[in-house]
Design an enzyme around this catalytic site. Structure first.
Site, short mmCIF file in Angstrom:
data_model
loop_
_atom_site.label_atom_id
_atom_site.label_comp_id
_atom_site.label_asym_id
_atom_site.label_seq_id
_atom_site.Cartn_x
_atom_site.Cartn_y
_atom_site.Cartn_z
N TYR A 1 45.91 19.07 5.03
CA TYR A 1 44.73 18.16 4.61
C TYR A 1 43.85 19.19 4.06
O TYR A 1 43.62 17.79 2.75
CB TYR A 1 43.96 18.86 5.74
CG TYR A 1 44.37 18.34 7.42
CD1 TYR A 1 44.64 16.69 7.23
CD2 TYR A 1 44.15 18.37 8.96
CE1 TYR A 1 44.57 15.46 8.08
CE2 TYR A 1 44.60 17.33 10.01
CZ TYR A 1 44.92 16.14 9.10
OH TYR A 1 45.22 15.80 10.54
N LYS B 1 45.60 20.33 1.32
CA LYS B 1 46.65 19.08 -0.12
C LYS B 1 46.30 18.04 -0.48
O LYS B 1 46.09 17.07 -0.87
CB LYS B 1 47.94 19.23 0.73
CG LYS B 1 48.87 18.50 -0.85
CD LYS B 1 49.10 20.25 -1.67
CE LYS B 1 49.78 19.16 -2.58
NZ LYS B 1 51.44 19.11 -3.30
C1 LIG Z 1 42.94 16.37 13.20
C2 LIG Z 1 44.56 16.47 13.72
O1 LIG Z 1 45.24 15.70 13.92
S1 LIG Z 1 45.52 17.79 13.52
C3 LIG Z 1 47.32 18.47 14.30
C4 LIG Z 1 47.99 18.11 13.02
N1 LIG Z 1 49.16 17.82 13.52
C5 LIG Z 1 50.53 18.76 13.91
O2 LIG Z 1 49.70 20.03 13.51
C6 LIG Z 1 51.15 18.45 14.43
C7 LIG Z 1 52.45 19.18 14.05
N2 LIG Z 1 52.59 18.77 12.65
C8 LIG Z 1 52.29 17.45 11.93
O3 LIG Z 1 52.72 16.57 12.34
C9 LIG Z 1 53.02 17.48 10.13
O4 LIG Z 1 53.50 18.89 10.12
C10 LIG Z 1 52.03 17.28 9.57
C11 LIG Z 1 50.31 15.82 9.51
C12 LIG Z 1 50.58 18.55 9.32
C13 LIG Z 1 51.87 16.99 8.08
O5 LIG Z 1 52.66 15.99 7.85
P1 LIG Z 1 53.80 15.71 7.18
O6 LIG Z 1 54.69 14.85 6.66
O7 LIG Z 1 54.97 17.16 7.39
O8 LIG Z 1 53.36 16.22 4.72
P2 LIG Z 1 53.72 15.42 4.21
O9 LIG Z 1 55.10 16.06 3.62
O10 LIG Z 1 53.40 13.94 3.97
O11 LIG Z 1 53.13 16.09 2.85
C14 LIG Z 1 51.64 15.55 2.44
C15 LIG Z 1 51.57 17.31 0.87
O12 LIG Z 1 51.17 18.00 1.94
C16 LIG Z 1 51.99 18.95 1.31
N3 LIG Z 1 51.73 20.09 2.95
C17 LIG Z 1 52.36 19.86 3.97
N4 LIG Z 1 52.20 20.93 4.85
C18 LIG Z 1 52.17 21.90 3.65
C19 LIG Z 1 52.17 23.40 4.24
N5 LIG Z 1 52.61 23.53 5.16
N6 LIG Z 1 51.45 24.07 3.76
C20 LIG Z 1 51.16 23.36 2.01
N7 LIG Z 1 51.59 21.69 1.67
C21 LIG Z 1 51.65 21.53 2.69
C22 LIG Z 1 53.22 18.25 0.92
O13 LIG Z 1 53.75 19.08 0.25
C23 LIG Z 1 52.26 17.72 0.06
O14 LIG Z 1 52.17 17.52 -0.30
P3 LIG Z 1 52.85 16.36 -2.59
O15 LIG Z 1 52.08 15.44 -2.07
O16 LIG Z 1 52.37 17.09 -3.12
O17 LIG Z 1 54.43 15.87 -2.11
#
Ligand SMILES: CC(=O)SCCNC(=O)CCNC(=O)[C@H](O)C(C)(C)COP(=O)(O)OP(=O)(O)OC[C@H]1O[C@@H](n2cnc3c(N)ncnc32)[C@H](O)[C@@H]1OP(=O)(O)O
Length: 172
Positions: free
Chosen positions: A142, A144
């Site tokens: 978030y 990011k």
């Molecule tokens: C309100 C809520 O829902 S809180 C609960 C959130 N959900 C969870 O915790 C469930 C488990 N996790 C997930 O579902 C996923 O990992 C999420 C939703 C947190 C992120 O979704 P993803 O599809 O993995 O991330 P995505 O690949 O779209 O990343 C988008 C950007 O964020 C960055 N990013 C993603 N995760 C991370 C991380 N852990 N650390 C640093 N940067 C990150 C990516 O590098 C990317 O950057 P870019 O735009 O420069 O390429």
């Protein structure tokens, strides 16, 4: 790669229930007791509760498909459906959950962009969410995506009180 985002209806209840339980379990089971997990899962994702949420006109739920496979979901809340009284100019992301094997493929960002579209269409000024203080992965995601911490609130995981950070992004 093809990515599709499709709005859910009440007919999707069972699939929503399955993906909700799977992704919540995968995300939190290592940091919480089985009893608290069970209590939360039964309360949050029972059929009656999900049907109520799917029927609420102030909430929208979407599935995201990656190469035709269900990979995650988004739930946003507006107006009185928001978990906190943030007012009609705010929109809440209640849940973005991507299945483990599809994480880090840009799908979370797709769902965030979908949320921005909805917020713009509805003239919302802010998008906000609550995220567990120990969910470092989601907090980093978030941040990011341009969210900043603006507060905190309590959240119950079973009988354990936990702190959620409130994070907000202002629409330009
Ligand atoms: C309100 C809520 O829902 S809180 C609960 C959130 N959900 C969870 O915790 C469930 C488990 N996790 C997930 O579902 C996923 O990992 C999420 C939703 C947190 C992120 O979704 P993803 O599809 O993995 O991330 P995505 O690949 O779209 O990343 C988008 C950007 O964020 C960055 N990013 C993603 N995760 C991370 C991380 N852990 N650390 C640093 N940067 C990150 C990516 O590098 C990317 O950057 P870019 O735009 O420069 O390429």
């Amino acid at each position: 790669m093809t990515v599709k985002i499709i709005k859910c209806s009440r007919e999707d209840l069972q699939i929503l229930q399955e993906i909700s339980i799977e992704t919540f379990n995968d995300t939190f089971k290592d940091q919480n007791s089985p009893k608290n997990m069970q209590t939360y899962l039964e309360r949050a994702f029972n059929s009656k509760q999900l049907d109520k949420e799917l029927s609420n006109v102030s909430s929208e739920i979407f599935f995201i498909y990656f190469n035709e496979e269900l990979a995650g979901y988004l739930k946003v809340n507006m107006n009185e459906a928001q978990s906190e009284k943030m007012g009609d100019e705010s929109l809440e992301i209640e849940r973005i959950y991507i299945k483990n094997k599809y994480q880090k493929h840009g799908l979370g960002k797709y769902l965030l962009n979908k949320t921005m579209e909805i917020a713009m269409e509805q003239n919302k000024k802010k998008i906000w969410l609550g995220v567990w203080e120990k969910n470092e992965n989601a907090i980093a995601f978030y941040k990011k995506m341009g969210f900043v911490q603006t507060g905190a609130h309590s959240f119950y995981m079973g009988d354990e009180e936990q702190i959620d950070f409130i994070m907000t992004k202002t629409m330009i």
